[in-house]
Motif scaffolding. Structure first.
Motif, PDB file in Angstrom:
ATOM      1  N   VAL A   2       0.809  -1.345  -0.115  1.00 47.06           N
ATOM      2  CA  VAL A   2       0.183   0.173   0.156  1.00 47.06           C
ATOM      3  C   VAL A   2       0.831   1.344  -0.023  1.00 47.06           C
ATOM      4  O   VAL A   2       1.867   1.524   0.894  1.00 47.06           O
ATOM      5  N   GLN A   3       0.460   2.145  -1.092  1.00 41.08           N
ATOM      6  CA  GLN A   3       1.108   3.466  -0.813  1.00 41.08           C
ATOM      7  C   GLN A   3       0.077   4.493  -0.900  1.00 41.08           C
ATOM      8  O   GLN A   3      -0.863   4.473  -1.737  1.00 41.08           O
ATOM      9  N   LEU A   4       0.347   5.615  -0.338  1.00 43.26           N
ATOM     10  CA  LEU A   4      -0.267   6.789  -0.459  1.00 43.26           C
ATOM     11  C   LEU A   4       0.811   7.962  -0.939  1.00 43.26           C
ATOM     12  O   LEU A   4       1.739   7.997  -0.498  1.00 43.26           O
ATOM     13  N   VAL A   5       0.313   8.685  -2.152  1.00 45.98           N
ATOM     14  CA  VAL A   5       1.159   9.378  -2.635  1.00 45.98           C
ATOM     15  C   VAL A   5       0.656  10.870  -2.870  1.00 45.98           C
ATOM     16  O   VAL A   5      -0.332  11.044  -3.643  1.00 45.98           O
ATOM     17  N   GLU A   6       1.295  11.870  -2.193  1.00 42.82           N
ATOM     18  CA  GLU A   6       0.833  13.163  -2.393  1.00 42.82           C
ATOM     19  C   GLU A   6       1.319  13.913  -3.209  1.00 42.82           C
ATOM     20  O   GLU A   6       2.546  13.606  -3.674  1.00 42.82           O
ATOM     21  N   SER A   7       0.685  14.885  -3.997  1.00 41.00           N
ATOM     22  CA  SER A   7       1.135  15.768  -4.993  1.00 41.00           C
ATOM     23  C   SER A   7       0.421  17.008  -4.786  1.00 41.00           C
ATOM     24  O   SER A   7      -0.527  17.033  -4.471  1.00 41.00           O
ATOM     25  N   GLY A   8       1.131  18.017  -5.731  1.00 45.84           N
ATOM     26  CA  GLY A   8       0.347  19.141  -5.712  1.00 45.84           C
ATOM     27  C   GLY A   8       1.045  20.311  -5.086  1.00 45.84           C
ATOM     28  O   GLY A   8       0.287  21.459  -5.130  1.00 45.84           O
ATOM     29  N   GLY A   9       1.740  20.369  -4.224  1.00 50.05           N
ATOM     30  CA  GLY A   9       2.402  21.167  -3.187  1.00 50.05           C
ATOM     31  C   GLY A   9       3.154  21.958  -3.993  1.00 50.05           C
ATOM     32  O   GLY A   9       3.503  21.763  -5.534  1.00 50.05           O
ATOM     33  N   GLY A  10       3.493  23.208  -3.372  1.00 48.63           N
ATOM     34  CA  GLY A  10       4.421  24.092  -4.074  1.00 48.63           C
ATOM     35  C   GLY A  10       4.680  25.462  -3.476  1.00 48.63           C
ATOM     36  O   GLY A  10       4.052  25.620  -2.207  1.00 48.63           O
ATOM     37  N   SER A  11       4.972  26.331  -4.028  1.00 49.16           N
ATOM     38  CA  SER A  11       4.930  27.855  -3.722  1.00 49.16           C
ATOM     39  C   SER A  11       3.920  28.543  -4.160  1.00 49.16           C
ATOM     40  O   SER A  11       3.803  28.492  -5.442  1.00 49.16           O
ATOM     41  N   VAL A  12       3.447  29.402  -3.351  1.00 48.68           N
ATOM     42  CA  VAL A  12       2.227  30.289  -4.052  1.00 48.68           C
ATOM     43  C   VAL A  12       2.394  31.383  -3.163  1.00 48.68           C
ATOM     44  O   VAL A  12       2.644  31.453  -1.958  1.00 48.68           O
ATOM     45  N   GLN A  13       1.689  32.736  -3.770  1.00 47.31           N
ATOM     46  CA  GLN A  13       1.392  33.898  -3.004  1.00 47.31           C
ATOM     47  C   GLN A  13       0.346  33.738  -2.214  1.00 47.31           C
ATOM     48  O   GLN A  13      -0.727  33.062  -2.511  1.00 47.31           O
ATOM     49  N   GLY A  15      -3.324  34.400  -0.843  1.00 50.26           N
ATOM     50  CA  GLY A  15      -4.309  34.646  -1.599  1.00 50.26           C
ATOM     51  C   GLY A  15      -4.372  33.693  -2.527  1.00 50.26           C
ATOM     52  O   GLY A  15      -5.606  33.659  -3.276  1.00 50.26           O
ATOM     53  N   GLY A  16      -3.450  32.920  -3.044  1.00 47.55           N
ATOM     54  CA  GLY A  16      -3.589  32.173  -4.164  1.00 47.55           C
ATOM     55  C   GLY A  16      -4.266  30.641  -3.711  1.00 47.55           C
ATOM     56  O   GLY A  16      -4.666  30.545  -2.620  1.00 47.55           O
ATOM     57  N   SER A  17      -4.037  29.878  -4.517  1.00 47.00           N
ATOM     58  CA  SER A  17      -4.852  28.356  -4.499  1.00 47.00           C
ATOM     59  C   SER A  17      -3.723  27.425  -4.855  1.00 47.00           C
ATOM     60  O   SER A  17      -2.652  27.325  -5.881  1.00 47.00           O
ATOM     61  N   LEU A  18      -4.043  26.034  -4.282  1.00 49.22           N
ATOM     62  CA  LEU A  18      -3.329  24.809  -4.685  1.00 49.22           C
ATOM     63  C   LEU A  18      -4.414  23.775  -4.463  1.00 49.22           C
ATOM     64  O   LEU A  18      -5.119  23.885  -3.504  1.00 49.22           O
ATOM     65  N   ARG A  19      -3.990  22.789  -5.069  1.00 48.01           N
ATOM     66  CA  ARG A  19      -4.827  21.367  -4.962  1.00 48.01           C
ATOM     67  C   ARG A  19      -3.874  20.278  -4.716  1.00 48.01           C
ATOM     68  O   ARG A  19      -3.180  20.004  -5.477  1.00 48.01           O
ATOM     69  N   LEU A  20      -4.126  19.717  -3.722  1.00 43.19           N
ATOM     70  CA  LEU A  20      -3.225  18.561  -3.411  1.00 43.19           C
ATOM     71  C   LEU A  20      -4.139  17.266  -3.572  1.00 43.19           C
ATOM     72  O   LEU A  20      -5.214  17.301  -3.543  1.00 43.19           O
ATOM     73  N   LYS A  76     -10.650   7.684  -9.629  1.00 41.06           N
ATOM     74  CA  LYS A  76      -9.159   7.720  -9.624  1.00 41.06           C
ATOM     75  C   LYS A  76      -8.589   7.107  -8.582  1.00 41.06           C
ATOM     76  O   LYS A  76      -7.250   7.467  -8.170  1.00 41.06           O
ATOM     77  N   ASN A  77      -9.449   6.799  -7.535  1.00 34.40           N
ATOM     78  CA  ASN A  77      -8.806   6.513  -6.158  1.00 34.40           C
ATOM     79  C   ASN A  77      -8.106   7.460  -5.371  1.00 34.40           C
ATOM     80  O   ASN A  77      -7.048   7.084  -4.868  1.00 34.40           O
ATOM     81  N   THR A  78      -8.389   8.483  -5.581  1.00 33.75           N
ATOM     82  CA  THR A  78      -8.009   9.840  -4.975  1.00 33.75           C
ATOM     83  C   THR A  78      -8.655  10.574  -4.233  1.00 33.75           C
ATOM     84  O   THR A  78      -9.722  10.891  -4.531  1.00 33.75           O
ATOM     85  N   VAL A  79      -8.059  11.353  -3.322  1.00 32.04           N
ATOM     86  CA  VAL A  79      -8.875  12.331  -2.432  1.00 32.04           C
ATOM     87  C   VAL A  79      -8.174  13.541  -2.653  1.00 32.04           C
ATOM     88  O   VAL A  79      -6.551  13.775  -2.675  1.00 32.04           O
ATOM     89  N   TYR A  80      -8.668  14.577  -2.808  1.00 32.90           N
ATOM     90  CA  TYR A  80      -8.102  15.942  -2.916  1.00 32.90           C
ATOM     91  C   TYR A  80      -8.349  16.973  -1.864  1.00 32.90           C
ATOM     92  O   TYR A  80      -9.201  16.540  -0.962  1.00 32.90           O
ATOM     93  N   LEU A  81      -7.337  17.832  -1.773  1.00 32.77           N
ATOM     94  CA  LEU A  81      -7.603  19.200  -0.921  1.00 32.77           C
ATOM     95  C   LEU A  81      -7.330  20.255  -1.617  1.00 32.77           C
ATOM     96  O   LEU A  81      -6.075  20.593  -2.115  1.00 32.77           O
ATOM     97  N   GLN A  82      -8.685  21.126  -1.857  1.00 33.89           N
ATOM     98  CA  GLN A  82      -8.649  22.303  -2.439  1.00 33.89           C
ATOM     99  C   GLN A  82      -8.312  23.400  -1.590  1.00 33.89           C
ATOM    100  O   GLN A  82      -9.028  23.443  -0.674  1.00 33.89           O
ATOM    101  N   MET A  83      -7.257  24.095  -1.821  1.00 42.07           N
ATOM    102  CA  MET A  83      -6.818  25.316  -0.755  1.00 42.07           C
ATOM    103  C   MET A  83      -6.987  26.349  -1.594  1.00 42.07           C
ATOM    104  O   MET A  83      -5.958  26.922  -2.403  1.00 42.07           O
ATOM    105  N   ASN A  84      -7.756  27.234  -1.175  1.00 41.09           N
ATOM    106  CA  ASN A  84      -8.186  28.655  -1.491  1.00 41.09           C
ATOM    107  C   ASN A  84      -7.717  29.509  -0.545  1.00 41.09           C
ATOM    108  O   ASN A  84      -7.702  29.229   0.599  1.00 41.09           O
ATOM    109  N   SER A  85      -7.640  30.807  -1.060  1.00 40.92           N
ATOM    110  CA  SER A  85      -7.420  32.021   0.065  1.00 40.92           C
ATOM    111  C   SER A  85      -6.087  31.846   1.019  1.00 40.92           C
ATOM    112  O   SER A  85      -6.504  32.057   2.034  1.00 40.92           O
ATOM    113  N   LEU A  86      -5.144  31.375   0.193  1.00 45.29           N
ATOM    114  CA  LEU A  86      -4.035  30.510   1.245  1.00 45.29           C
ATOM    115  C   LEU A  86      -3.416  31.908   1.965  1.00 45.29           C
ATOM    116  O   LEU A  86      -3.383  32.818   1.464  1.00 45.29           O
TER     117      LEU A  86
END
Length: 125
Positions: A2-13, A15-20, A76-86
């Protein structure tokens, strides 16, 4: 294996958004409790959002309510985290964790059986 693989991180200003994303392999999300945790340097790990994949119920920490949204894509067997107004204080390493066959928002981190390797989120001015 079993593996859980996260992706989608990064640098943002601020007020911006990212989706993990938290993609599972060797394991199918069905009736599981999936939680996104984060840990900033010098701070305790905290749960920020969780979802019960069996029914879709979601849970959020007060610090992210109204800004973050957790969701699942069963195909897709995937869980997301939408992050807004960071905000600057959202800067942390983010991890997803799975508690097979259920769980609850109040269970300790030790109750989660599977963990991803983490993805860094950095919010700057």
């Amino acid at each position: 294996q079993v593996q859980l693989v996260e992706s989608g991180g990064g640098s943002v200003q601020a007020g911006g958004s990212l989706r993990l994303s938290c993609a599972a392999s060797g394991y199918t999300y069905s009736r599981d409790f999936i939680c996104w945790f984060r840990q900033a340097p010098g701070k305790e790990r905290e749960g920020v959002a969780a979802i019960y994949t069996g029914g879709g119920a979601t849970y959020y920490a007060d610090s992210v309510k109204g800004r973050f949204t957790i969701s699942q894509d069963s195909a897709k067997n995937t869980v997301y985290l939408q992050m807004n107004s960071l905000k600057l204080e959202d800067t942390a390493m983010y991890y997803c964790a799975a508690s097979p066959y259920g769980g609850n928002w109040y269970q300790p981190a030790s109750a989660y059986k599977y963990w991803g390797q983490g993805t860094q989120v950095t919010v700057s001015l």
